[in-house]
Design a protein around this motif. Sequence first.
Motif, short mmCIF file in Angstrom:
data_model
loop_
_atom_site.label_atom_id
_atom_site.label_comp_id
_atom_site.label_asym_id
_atom_site.label_seq_id
_atom_site.Cartn_x
_atom_site.Cartn_y
_atom_site.Cartn_z
N ALA A 212 0.81 -1.22 0.00
CA ALA A 212 0.00 0.00 0.00
C ALA A 212 0.84 1.27 0.00
O ALA A 212 0.37 2.31 -0.48
CB ALA A 212 -0.94 -0.01 1.20
N TRP A 213 2.07 1.21 0.51
CA TRP A 213 2.90 2.41 0.62
C TRP A 213 3.96 2.51 -0.47
O TRP A 213 4.76 3.44 -0.47
CB TRP A 213 3.58 2.46 1.99
N PRO A 217 0.89 2.49 -6.11
CA PRO A 217 0.18 1.23 -5.88
C PRO A 217 -1.07 1.14 -6.75
O PRO A 217 -1.73 2.14 -7.02
CB PRO A 217 -0.18 1.29 -4.39
N LEU A 219 -4.97 -0.61 -7.67
CA LEU A 219 -6.16 -0.94 -6.90
C LEU A 219 -6.06 -2.34 -6.32
O LEU A 219 -6.51 -2.60 -5.20
CB LEU A 219 -7.41 -0.83 -7.79
N ASP A 221 -3.27 -3.81 -5.42
CA ASP A 221 -2.35 -3.71 -4.26
C ASP A 221 -3.13 -3.26 -3.02
O ASP A 221 -2.94 -3.80 -1.92
CB ASP A 221 -1.23 -2.70 -4.55
N TYR A 222 -3.99 -2.28 -3.19
CA TYR A 222 -4.80 -1.80 -2.07
C TYR A 222 -5.75 -2.88 -1.57
O TYR A 222 -5.95 -3.04 -0.36
CB TYR A 222 -5.60 -0.56 -2.48
N ASP A 223 -6.35 -3.63 -2.50
CA ASP A 223 -7.29 -4.70 -2.11
C ASP A 223 -6.58 -5.79 -1.30
O ASP A 223 -7.09 -6.25 -0.28
CB ASP A 223 -7.95 -5.31 -3.35
N MET A 226 -5.60 -4.38 2.10
CA MET A 226 -6.77 -4.29 2.96
C MET A 226 -7.14 -5.65 3.54
O MET A 226 -7.44 -5.78 4.74
CB MET A 226 -7.95 -3.73 2.16
N ILE A 253 -5.76 3.51 3.71
CA ILE A 253 -6.09 2.99 2.38
C ILE A 253 -7.41 3.58 1.90
O ILE A 253 -7.54 3.98 0.74
CB ILE A 253 -6.16 1.45 2.40
N TYR A 254 -8.40 3.68 2.78
CA TYR A 254 -9.66 4.30 2.39
C TYR A 254 -9.43 5.76 1.99
O TYR A 254 -10.05 6.26 1.05
CB TYR A 254 -10.67 4.22 3.54
N GLN A 256 -6.66 7.03 0.69
CA GLN A 256 -6.01 7.02 -0.62
C GLN A 256 -7.00 6.75 -1.74
O GLN A 256 -6.79 7.18 -2.87
CB GLN A 256 -4.89 5.97 -0.64
N ARG A 257 -8.07 6.04 -1.43
CA ARG A 257 -9.08 5.72 -2.43
C ARG A 257 -10.23 6.74 -2.42
O ARG A 257 -11.28 6.51 -3.00
CB ARG A 257 -9.61 4.30 -2.19
#
Length: 457
Positions: A212-213, A217, A219, A221-223, A226, A253-254, A256-257
């Motif tokens: 995530a960092w 990244p 989507l 990667d974020y999923d 998470m 993460i939220y 960032q999205r």
Amino acid sequence: MVAVISIGGVAIFVKGNLFFFIDRYNYRPFSISERLLTEPRIILGYLSQLFYPLSDRFSITHDVEISKNLFQPWMTLPSILAVFTIIVIGFFQFTKRPLLALSILFYFLNHIIESTFIPLELVFEHRNYLPSMFLFMPVAWGVNEALKRFKGRNCFVYQMIIFTASLVIIWFGINTYSRNNVWKTELSLWYDALKKAPNDARPATNVAIALAWKDNPTLRDYDVAMALFEKTLLMNKARKNLDSDIYGNIAFIYFQRNQFEKSIEFYKKALDIDPDFIKGRFDMVKPLIMLGRWEEASKEMDLLLNNRKGYLKSDYLNVKGLILLWQNRPDEALHYLRQALHKSPWDSSVYLNIGRALSMTGHYKNAEWFLSRLGRKEPANMFTTFCLIENGVKSGNMTVAEKYAEEMLGNNSIVSINTMLKVLPVFYQTVPVSADIIKPVIMKKIRELLGKDDKQQ
């Protein structure tokens, strides 16, 4: 004398509370008795790694079952007896075999701090480095004595000792090379730990952070990050309140999205667990700002500024000032922004905020000094120029306002300027600027520029 001075120094440092470390067990998932029961098993595990160093047995973190009593798990009592026996052997060999005694007693002596009653984490392989310094000296001495004994007497045994020793060294080298591959990247290291310690939260957390960092990244990667963070909430953790950090990571993460409401929800969960989670509270202010929830953001910043457990950072003062600017309270904003400038005299965002605050309070010359200085440093920064244009208009100096508008057109495209003008009323990431005041000046210079282009054609 040295001992007395040392004890006195420690007593002063801990303010007379020589048993201060007991309080730290409140943050650990184990008690002092459980730690003392568990460590003999860990010590034997360290020894087994040294004498059987298969690369698959090493990891930056380990799952450790805490010993609840002498019989749970069953290896607890045998491990205690084994450690006690080895130490006794070391003492009894002190005169007859001093080298063996040195290797044994030095090993256990160097594990006293990290493997007894102090409430550190239970296991880390690097704790084995210094204690093992003399551990293989008796082994090397034994091999050397065997070689001297059989050289010239029994050629087969002599050759077998050399062959076996060489084979062991080669095997050690292969395993070292294999382990080095695991350390090739941060992600490969934590993926390896995740496989070997599937119930420990640390490797899953670090894999998630690495995904995530990282730069740009995706989507996916974020999923994945998470999902890993959510999984760690049910895993073993080194400290009781680590769930607050995990909730904070999920909230990030939220954010960032651009899911700001969800981000705030998880930051609040983190703060419910640990009200002193200073970073989480500061990070929660960001989505509050993005939603224009100024009163809430201001209250959270007040809590940070009044919290004496944390260092008063210039960022806190600067953000508090920004919030007050959006609340149209520039005089109060200047109080915080001047402190931020004192702490960070070269911070561009502080210069911008102070310049805008001075303009809002009618100190137009001082405002232009700060803003123009920043403009020379960052000529393509539209917001600096927006502030300079508005400052010129409000001071009654249209010539200066138009000059800055012309400079901005030279550094930025008309499309990007128009796009920014449309979102100015809700562009909360930076200082408030009146689109109604600056737009006529900018549009006039755009028409002049387009007119010149038509004449040239």
